[in-house]
Design a protein around this motif. Structure first.
Motif, PDB file in Angstrom:
ATOM      1  N   CYS A   1       0.810  -1.228   0.000  1.00 21.60           N
ATOM      2  CA  CYS A   1       0.000   0.000   0.000  1.00 21.60           C
ATOM      3  C   CYS A   1       0.843   1.278   0.000  1.00 21.60           C
ATOM      4  O   CYS A   1       0.299   2.372   0.017  1.00 21.60           O
ATOM      5  CB  CYS A   1      -0.958  -0.006   1.185  1.00 21.60           C
ATOM      6  SG  CYS A   1      -0.149   0.162   2.786  1.00 21.60           S
ATOM      7  N   HIS A   2       2.162   1.136   0.026  1.00 15.18           N
ATOM      8  CA  HIS A   2       3.109   2.261  -0.052  1.00 15.18           C
ATOM      9  C   HIS A   2       3.096   3.175   1.178  1.00 15.18           C
ATOM     10  O   HIS A   2       3.583   4.302   1.116  1.00 15.18           O
ATOM     11  CB  HIS A   2       2.905   3.075  -1.331  1.00 15.18           C
ATOM     12  CG  HIS A   2       3.064   2.235  -2.567  1.00 15.18           C
ATOM     13  ND1 HIS A   2       4.287   2.006  -3.123  1.00 15.18           N
ATOM     14  CD2 HIS A   2       2.162   1.552  -3.307  1.00 15.18           C
ATOM     15  CE1 HIS A   2       4.136   1.219  -4.175  1.00 15.18           C
ATOM     16  NE2 HIS A   2       2.848   0.924  -4.310  1.00 15.18           N
ATOM     17  N   THR A   3       2.576   2.694   2.292  1.00 16.04           N
ATOM     18  CA  THR A   3       2.645   3.452   3.545  1.00 16.04           C
ATOM     19  C   THR A   3       4.106   3.564   3.982  1.00 16.04           C
ATOM     20  O   THR A   3       4.851   2.593   3.924  1.00 16.04           O
ATOM     21  CB  THR A   3       1.819   2.740   4.646  1.00 16.04           C
ATOM     22  OG1 THR A   3       0.454   2.680   4.230  1.00 16.04           O
ATOM     23  CG2 THR A   3       1.912   3.461   5.977  1.00 16.04           C
ATOM     24  N   HIS A   4       4.514   4.751   4.403  1.00 21.00           N
ATOM     25  CA  HIS A   4       5.897   4.995   4.822  1.00 21.00           C
ATOM     26  C   HIS A   4       6.190   4.291   6.145  1.00 21.00           C
ATOM     27  O   HIS A   4       5.364   4.304   7.050  1.00 21.00           O
ATOM     28  CB  HIS A   4       6.141   6.487   4.993  1.00 21.00           C
ATOM     29  CG  HIS A   4       6.018   7.262   3.720  1.00 21.00           C
ATOM     30  ND1 HIS A   4       6.239   8.617   3.655  1.00 21.00           N
ATOM     31  CD2 HIS A   4       5.713   6.885   2.455  1.00 21.00           C
ATOM     32  CE1 HIS A   4       6.073   9.038   2.420  1.00 21.00           C
ATOM     33  NE2 HIS A   4       5.739   8.002   1.676  1.00 21.00           N
ATOM     34  N   PHE A   5       7.412   3.710   6.253  1.00 22.90           N
ATOM     35  CA  PHE A   5       7.837   3.044   7.485  1.00 22.90           C
ATOM     36  C   PHE A   5       9.050   3.701   8.123  1.00 22.90           C
ATOM     37  O   PHE A   5       9.108   3.851   9.331  1.00 22.90           O
ATOM     38  CB  PHE A   5       8.176   1.572   7.241  1.00 22.90           C
ATOM     39  CG  PHE A   5       7.003   0.716   6.913  1.00 22.90           C
ATOM     40  CD1 PHE A   5       5.807   0.816   7.595  1.00 22.90           C
ATOM     41  CD2 PHE A   5       7.091  -0.220   5.908  1.00 22.90           C
ATOM     42  CE1 PHE A   5       4.734   0.017   7.291  1.00 22.90           C
ATOM     43  CE2 PHE A   5       6.027  -1.036   5.597  1.00 22.90           C
ATOM     44  CZ  PHE A   5       4.847  -0.917   6.279  1.00 22.90           C
ATOM     45  N   GLY A   6      10.043   4.030   7.335  1.00 23.52           N
ATOM     46  CA  GLY A   6      11.262   4.557   7.932  1.00 23.52           C
ATOM     47  C   GLY A   6      12.176   5.173   6.899  1.00 23.52           C
ATOM     48  O   GLY A   6      11.986   5.027   5.694  1.00 23.52           O
ATOM     49  N   LEU A   7      13.175   5.859   7.413  1.00 27.89           N
ATOM     50  CA  LEU A   7      14.170   6.521   6.579  1.00 27.89           C
ATOM     51  C   LEU A   7      15.462   5.707   6.547  1.00 27.89           C
ATOM     52  O   LEU A   7      15.812   5.039   7.530  1.00 27.89           O
ATOM     53  CB  LEU A   7      14.471   7.918   7.114  1.00 27.89           C
ATOM     54  CG  LEU A   7      13.315   8.913   7.112  1.00 27.89           C
ATOM     55  CD1 LEU A   7      13.702  10.178   7.858  1.00 27.89           C
ATOM     56  CD2 LEU A   7      12.903   9.231   5.678  1.00 27.89           C
TER      57      LEU A   7
ATOM     58  N   ILE B   1       5.259  -6.700  13.821  1.00 24.69           N
ATOM     59  CA  ILE B   1       4.766  -5.365  13.479  1.00 24.69           C
ATOM     60  C   ILE B   1       4.009  -5.442  12.159  1.00 24.69           C
ATOM     61  O   ILE B   1       4.396  -6.174  11.241  1.00 24.69           O
ATOM     62  CB  ILE B   1       5.890  -4.300  13.441  1.00 24.69           C
ATOM     63  CG1 ILE B   1       7.016  -4.667  12.479  1.00 24.69           C
ATOM     64  CG2 ILE B   1       6.436  -4.054  14.839  1.00 24.69           C
ATOM     65  CD1 ILE B   1       8.079  -3.577  12.327  1.00 24.69           C
ATOM     66  N   PHE B   2       2.916  -4.685  12.099  1.00 23.73           N
ATOM     67  CA  PHE B   2       1.995  -4.715  10.971  1.00 23.73           C
ATOM     68  C   PHE B   2       1.839  -3.315  10.388  1.00 23.73           C
ATOM     69  O   PHE B   2       1.833  -2.328  11.127  1.00 23.73           O
ATOM     70  CB  PHE B   2       0.620  -5.207  11.425  1.00 23.73           C
ATOM     71  CG  PHE B   2       0.646  -6.574  12.054  1.00 23.73           C
ATOM     72  CD1 PHE B   2       0.425  -7.703  11.288  1.00 23.73           C
ATOM     73  CD2 PHE B   2       0.896  -6.723  13.412  1.00 23.73           C
ATOM     74  CE1 PHE B   2       0.451  -8.964  11.855  1.00 23.73           C
ATOM     75  CE2 PHE B   2       0.924  -7.984  13.994  1.00 23.73           C
ATOM     76  CZ  PHE B   2       0.704  -9.110  13.216  1.00 23.73           C
ATOM     77  N   CYS B   3       1.682  -3.243   9.085  1.00 24.04           N
ATOM     78  CA  CYS B   3       1.432  -1.970   8.404  1.00 24.04           C
ATOM     79  C   CYS B   3       0.061  -1.443   8.816  1.00 24.04           C
ATOM     80  O   CYS B   3      -0.925  -2.185   8.797  1.00 24.04           O
ATOM     81  CB  CYS B   3       1.474  -2.199   6.894  1.00 24.04           C
ATOM     82  SG  CYS B   3       1.002  -0.759   5.921  1.00 24.04           S
ATOM     83  N   VAL B   4      -0.018  -0.156   9.178  1.00 23.08           N
ATOM     84  CA  VAL B   4      -1.314   0.420   9.561  1.00 23.08           C
ATOM     85  C   VAL B   4      -2.212   0.625   8.350  1.00 23.08           C
ATOM     86  O   VAL B   4      -3.419   0.709   8.481  1.00 23.08           O
ATOM     87  CB  VAL B   4      -1.180   1.767  10.327  1.00 23.08           C
ATOM     88  CG1 VAL B   4      -0.459   1.571  11.639  1.00 23.08           C
ATOM     89  CG2 VAL B   4      -0.534   2.834   9.477  1.00 23.08           C
ATOM     90  N   GLY B   5      -1.623   0.686   7.161  1.00 23.90           N
ATOM     91  CA  GLY B   5      -2.407   0.912   5.956  1.00 23.90           C
ATOM     92  C   GLY B   5      -3.150  -0.318   5.479  1.00 23.90           C
ATOM     93  O   GLY B   5      -4.340  -0.265   5.178  1.00 23.90           O
TER      94      GLY B   5
END
Length: 170
Positions: free
Chosen positions: A19-25, A70-74
């Motif tokens: 879904c392309h939700t951002h996770f980290g830099l 850990i799960f993506c919130v999107g």
């Protein structure tokens, strides 16, 4: 349920491949040398836009650890885990840190990662002819042997005809 707030990051971003939700830099990566079931994994100091699962004891290559998935919130897909506690003194640096499985995220340039890709980077150049198998997301050169391994690993039913079509090119 409530309202979902998603944090947008700027810079060299790692994001969910679904879904392309951002996770980290990229700046928050502590190590790129970790391994998981699907190949490479990155240890991050901090991540955003994830929810935590239940605590569990898990035996890993470096010993027993208390972790939470850990799960993506999107989209809700599992993308890695968080180290809650480490029993070995030498592993305490992992506590409170996050693993993102490279197979489950898009890189800072939008690239995907695969087990085959990892195998190709290690070792010397092969004498086998290489082809670009454009049906894959990552557009990396693959051998017929690589495609067969991908078929075995993923059991995708579109590969046999693709392999046949590519074989006819030689």
């Amino acid at each position: 349920m409530g309202r979902l707030f998603v944090i947008s990051l700027e810079g060299n971003i790692y994001r969910c491949k679904h879904c392309h939700t951002h996770f980290g830099l990229a700046d928050h990566i502590i190590s790129r040398t970790f391994q998981c079931r699907h190949g490479k994994a990155y240890l991050f100091d901090r991540v955003v836009n994830v929810t935590l699962g239940e605590k569990e004891e898990r035996m890993m290559l470096t010993g027993m650890h208390t972790v939470v998935d850990i799960f993506c919130v999107g989209c809700g897909s599992i993308v890695g885990w968080k180290y809650e506690a480490a029993q070995e003194k030498s592993q305490k640096y992992k506590e409170g840190r996050f693993i993102l499985e490279r197979f489950k995220i898009l890189g800072q340039d939008g690239s995907s990662y695969s087990i085959i890709q990892d195998a190709q980077r290690g070792g010397s150049e092969s004498d086998e002819p290489r082809v670009t198998f454009c049906f894959t997301i990552h557009h990396y050169p693959l051998t017929i042997k690589d495609l067969l391994q991908l078929y075995i690993l993923s059991s995708l039913d579109f590969l046999p005809s693709s392999i046949q079509a590519i074989s006819n090119c030689f």
